[in-house]
Write an enzyme that holds these catalytic residues in place. Structure first.
Site, PDB file in Angstrom:
ATOM      1  N   TRP A 140       0.866  -1.175   0.000  1.00 19.37           N
ATOM      2  CA  TRP A 140       0.000   0.000   0.000  1.00 19.37           C
ATOM      3  C   TRP A 140       0.904   1.227   0.000  1.00 19.37           C
ATOM      4  O   TRP A 140       1.781   1.366   0.857  1.00 19.37           O
ATOM      5  CB  TRP A 140      -0.883  -0.049   1.238  1.00 19.37           C
ATOM      6  CG  TRP A 140      -1.844   1.075   1.411  1.00 19.37           C
ATOM      7  CD1 TRP A 140      -2.704   1.582   0.476  1.00 19.37           C
ATOM      8  CD2 TRP A 140      -2.083   1.810   2.614  1.00 19.37           C
ATOM      9  NE1 TRP A 140      -3.455   2.586   1.036  1.00 19.37           N
ATOM     10  CE2 TRP A 140      -3.102   2.742   2.356  1.00 19.37           C
ATOM     11  CE3 TRP A 140      -1.542   1.773   3.906  1.00 19.37           C
ATOM     12  CZ2 TRP A 140      -3.585   3.624   3.313  1.00 19.37           C
ATOM     13  CZ3 TRP A 140      -2.027   2.646   4.863  1.00 19.37           C
ATOM     14  CH2 TRP A 140      -3.030   3.564   4.554  1.00 19.37           C
ATOM     15  N   ASP A 189      -0.454  -5.666   9.282  1.00 22.57           N
ATOM     16  CA  ASP A 189      -1.442  -4.681   8.878  1.00 22.57           C
ATOM     17  C   ASP A 189      -2.679  -5.472   8.479  1.00 22.57           C
ATOM     18  O   ASP A 189      -2.647  -6.224   7.497  1.00 22.57           O
ATOM     19  CB  ASP A 189      -0.923  -3.845   7.698  1.00 22.57           C
ATOM     20  CG  ASP A 189      -1.863  -2.701   7.361  1.00 22.57           C
ATOM     21  OD1 ASP A 189      -1.428  -1.724   6.733  1.00 22.57           O
ATOM     22  OD2 ASP A 189      -3.061  -2.773   7.719  1.00 22.57           O
ATOM     23  N   LYS A 198     -13.131  -1.127   6.202  1.00 17.96           N
ATOM     24  CA  LYS A 198     -13.755  -1.961   5.172  1.00 17.96           C
ATOM     25  C   LYS A 198     -14.707  -2.986   5.741  1.00 17.96           C
ATOM     26  O   LYS A 198     -15.834  -3.122   5.288  1.00 17.96           O
ATOM     27  CB  LYS A 198     -12.685  -2.700   4.355  1.00 17.96           C
ATOM     28  CG  LYS A 198     -11.977  -1.839   3.349  1.00 17.96           C
ATOM     29  CD  LYS A 198     -10.800  -1.129   3.949  1.00 17.96           C
ATOM     30  CE  LYS A 198      -9.976  -0.422   2.893  1.00 17.96           C
ATOM     31  NZ  LYS A 198      -8.977   0.460   3.531  1.00 17.96           N
TER      32      LYS A 198
END
Lengths: 448, 479
Positions: A177, A258, A294
């Protein structure tokens, strides 16, 4: 010209007083320059301290949506940012969230949370990440601090690393990311990388990864994506995770997981945390940057958690107190609302059950879109191997499209994605999947 | 191996021993073989001015030597050298208060408003806005843009500067949503640290404790200017002007828009004018902190006088704005950073760079609080009602000032207490000494920050007598 208008306006204000208070300021500004380029006067050009400031580059991810929104054409497709969409391309607020929201509206105070955030939320978040019966939780060895979603959790971790392990480096998979690099750079930690994605197989370069992990200095920090790797969707298998964990033990490396997609990868929140489970079973003291953006659709609420498994209860208390010290000069204490929502949902069996169903539904729709996209591409005769579309996991498909091909998709087909070819499958619908397939086929016909 | 005892006492009544870490020597295989006790001298925390000095002695810890088996099970922790961080000087007061088991106790620490019943308050307009948001099923929870909710930014800018302010009209102000006052200060400071030519900021003495933590993080050197005069318990205007004059040209100057925290001492309009002229003459850069707009006089526009006059003279400035107190949105972390630039073009450039600071910090700000504020500010009736509620809070605080002053007078407590009436905003800088503060906490369970600052918002009619008892006793018997 606007500036001159403004200048005259200012002159009037200065000379004739600023209205109510009649404050008078003699316009003796000439000769104030004293080495500066400023000109505070009623006349024409106003100069600025910021003239040397260059235009900032657009964020490679968020900038995509900005461009998409600015596009006036019908039939435009946004497969850029990773926010879930339903089959009508509409954002979704989960039912469990709506219910939680109604429950808490009007009854809670809005006092400051402690610097570490809502204790109840933290307790529930780590149970989700480590398991309800996790020994490390029972032994009270987990420092947990509510954070501003995944980004905020990563930033706290990076700042903590810089503060207490200033000599250490952080290793990221290639690719990762993009904001990871910004975060650790702003925390002044040296950023390194390890091989991860194999463009040839569009899968994991396991040997490359293990080699780079081995060659890293002992005791390095690594950021690993717990599941549904962003942007590639390529995750290690259970067996591979076990080997990784073993090697990490040998090297005494520190892992920050993560975890932004727990529940989104397989549809099962317990399955999706298997990497963490494996590492914990091996005795690692891991950290986890957890996001509810999310999996609970709470993007804008900015709700997440940084947790760090420690040696002992005392050490966990120390670590937590130090993380708080990082939060205080950044934002003092984290925002309340999102924490309330998550805590309400996770602590109520009915709401939690509903949530788990809804997460599975989202994950299933994405899996369906993967199948459909692949089917269509194969159906219209593409010669390229599109296996990876269904092998990759989670919200994103690393298509293999080149930046040039992506640009062509945007220019000619009004399809928006990040230039690394990452397609957000959540943006794909039964209505646009055919169009998408045709467009991709067209721009890739020339290759292979 | 040095043997000594490590202990920790602080004004926040923490009597836990400071932890220390075990030193492990790492064998080449990476497994700990020897664990030995060690001691770490915890230096006094220099940042804790009067909030919680930690006096340190050392204690000694013995750890059993691990066997090979246990050494294998427990890897060395990367955090072993961490010690326990001291409590925040201000937030730590509430922590200590909460821990106090005494049935009669009074929290005058953190500046959160309380009703006369001693209860937290959620404003009516906030409840209404909240209800409206919840009922609207068309609302999403998508990511806000990096700069936050556009409507909120526009309305915040107008609230601070006035909708028809020349700088607003000229589009020379970029406003980004921030994490309340703290977050807005930090983002602004980071930007200044990266892009401003003179990375030195002058803060008033005293100032809000967290200022001194925020600015160094952003790479700004913190210096100070005289502000509070303990002799008069008012503004040391001469000293302030002297220090600003002596400060380098181009330095950044931190200014509290109104209701200075912690002293409650504000310059008069004429004094503001002189300050502004001096700052502009020296090309210094004003950085305003606005946490109490509406709380000082009860009038939002009057409270913004200083800010607006600076923004109107064509010069540039930064503003950190908070809705924590004036809209009671403390925990929702709602605020805004505004950069007033000389040109609209510069404002645009600045906005782009602010985004680069925000993205690696938290990506984008939280939605809920900003949506509430935007709802309240954008509607005539809600706006009107809010102003009335705000005035109500400000008035109650003024009433508490009078009650406290009258009670002290009646009691004949030694000293001049007129500053209680003269100081402005949520706090009174009592002038009580640290020993007196400690005494009041220990004997009367009255909690305040170590600098003698009391939150008037935390006082009620019922608790005034208790406070007076405490002050009276302290002033008479403790130096």
């Amino acid at each position: 010209m606007m500036m001159q208008e403004a200048g005259r306006h200012v002159a009037r204000a200065i000379l004739h007083g600023s209205g109510r208070t009649g404050a008078r300021v003699a316009p003796s500004w000439s000769g104030l320059m004293s080495g500066s380029a400023r000109c505070i006067s009623g006349s024409s050009v106003l100069s600025t301290w910021w003239g040397h400031v260059g235009p900032a580059p657009k964020d490679p991810i968020l900038g995509v949506t900005e461009s998409y929104l600015a596009d006036p054409s019908d039939g435009k497709v946004n497969v850029g940012v990773g926010a879930y969409r339903d089959d009508n391309g509409q954002p979704v607020v989960l039912e469990c969230v709506r219910m939680a929201e109604q429950r808490i509206a009007g009854i809670e105070y809005m006092e400051y949370l402690p610097m570490a955030g809502m204790k109840r939320f933290n307790g529930l978040a780590i149970k989700l990440a480590y398991g309800d019966d996790s020994p490390v939780i029972k032994e009270r060895r987990v420092a947990a601090v509510q954070a501003l979603s995944g980004t905020g959790a990563c930033r706290l971790m990076a700042d903590l690393q810089h503060r207490f392990r200033p000599e250490s480096q952080v290793f990221f998979p290639v690719p990762t990311w993009s904001n990871h690099l910004n975060i650790w750079r702003d925390a002044n930690v040296m950023v390194k990388s390890f091989r991860y994605y194999n463009p040839k197989t569009k899968g994991l370069d396991f040997e490359g990864m293990m080699e780079d992990v081995k060659n890293a200095p002992n005791g390095s920090f690594f950021v690993l994506h717990a599941c549904a790797h962003n942007p590639t969707g390529v995750d290690p298998s259970t067996e591979e995770w076990k080997e990784v964990s073993s090697l990490f033990k040998e090297k005494n490396h520190f892992v920050v997981f993560d975890m932004a997609y727990q529940g989104f990868a397989s549809g099962d929140t317990s399955k999706d945390r298997q990497a963490i489970r494996i590492f914990l079973e091996d005795g690692h003291q891991v950290a986890c940057a957890q996001s509810f953006a999310k999996n609970m659709g709470l993007y804008g609420q900015r709700i997440g958690c940084l947790s760090i498994v420690c040696h002992s209860e005392m050490e966990a208390a120390n670590v937590q107190s130090q993380v708080q010290q990082i939060a205080r000069p950044m934002y003092s204490n984290p925002p309340l609302h999102g924490a309330h929502l998550v805590a309400t949902i996770l602590s109520d069996p009915g709401l939690k059950e509903l949530w788990l169903k809804e997460v599975k539904m989202m994950a299933d729709r994405i899996k369906l879109m993967r199948s459909l996209l692949r089917e269509h591409l194969e159906g219209i005769g593409s010669q390229i191997n599109w296996e990876h579309i269904t092998k990759q996991i989670g919200m994103f498909c690393f298509s293999g499209l080149t930046p040039a091909q992506v640009d062509e998709l945007t220019k000619n087909y009004h399809i928006y994605m990040t230039r690394n070819g990452r397609i957000s499958m959540a943006g794909v619908t039964t209505k646009n999947v055919e169009y998408l397939a045709h467009a991709i086929h067209t721009v890739t016909k020339a290759q292979k | 191996m040095v043997l000594s005892f490590l202990n920790c006492t602080s004004s926040q009544t923490r009597h836990r021993p400071l932890t220390h870490s075990s030193l492990s020597s790492i064998h080449s295989t990476g497994r700990p073989l020897i664990s030995s006790a060690a001691c770490i001298l915890q230096p006094e925390d220099k940042e804790q001015k009067g909030g919680g000095d930690i006096a340190v002695r050392t204690v000694f810890f013995f750890l059993p030597l691990p066997t090979m088996a246990s050494a294998q099970a427990m890897p060395i922790s990367v955090w072993e050298k961490l010690t326990e961080a001291p409590e925040d000087a201000i937030l730590g007061v509430t922590v200590a208060y909460n821990k106090d088991p005494n049935p009669v106790k009074l929290n005058l620490g953190v500046g959160a408003y309380r009703t006369d019943e001693g209860k937290p308050l959620v404003l009516e307009v906030v409840r209404q806005a909240e209800a409206r948001l919840v009922a609207d099923r068309s609302r999403y929870k998508e990511y806000l843009p990096i700069v936050g909710l556009a409507a909120f930014n526009k309305l915040s800018k107008e609230l601070a500067f006035g909708a028809d302010h020349p700088a607003v009209v000229a589009n020379r102000i970029t406003t980004v949503q921030g994490l309340s006052g703290t977050g807005s200060l930090r983002v602004g400071a980071e930007f200044m640290g990266q892009h401003y030519h003179t990375p030195i900021i002058y803060v008033p003495v005293p100032t809000w404790g967290n200022h001194n933590k925020i600015f160094p993080k952003a790479g700004l050197k913190v210096q100070s200017y005289r502000y509070y005069d303990p002799a008069t318990r008012g503004l040391n205007f001469t000293g302030m002007m002297e220090d600003l004059k002596a400060a380098p040209d181009g330095a950044i100057i931190l200014l509290h828009v109104c209701a200075h925290n912690p002293t409650g001492v504000d310059p008069l309009p004429e004094q503001w004018d002189a300050i502004r002229q001096l700052i502009r003459a020296k090309g210094q850069f004003p950085f305003f902190d606005s946490a109490y707009q509406g709380f000082a006089s009860g009038d939002l526009d009057a409270d913004a006088y200083a800010l607006r006059s600076f923004a109107a003279d064509g010069g540039e400035l930064a503003l950190a704005q908070s809705y924590a107190k004036n809209m009671g949105l403390y925990g929702e972390r709602v605020g805004a950073l505004s950069m007033v630039c000389a040109t609209a073009a510069a404002a645009k450039l600045v906005e782009g760079q602010l985004k680069l600071v925000i993205r690696p910090m938290y990506s984008s700000p939280p939605l809920h609080g900003a949506a509430i504020v935007a709802t309240v500010l954008s509607e005539e009736k809600l706006l009107h009602d809010w102003k009335a509620e705000l005035k109500g809070m400000a008035d109650r605080i003024i009433e508490m000032r009078h009650k406290l002053y009258d009670a002290l007078l009646q009691r004949g407590t030694p000293g001049d207490w007129t500053h209680i009436l003269k100081q402005i905003g949520m706090f009174t800088f009592t002038g009580l000494t640290k020993p007196q503060v400690d005494f009041m906490r220990e004997k009367y369970h009255v909690y305040m920050t170590g600098d003698g600052r009391i939150s008037m918002a935390g006082l009620s009619t019922a608790t005034v007598p208790h406070l007076v008892n405490a002050i009276d006793d302290a002033v008479r018997n403790i130096a």
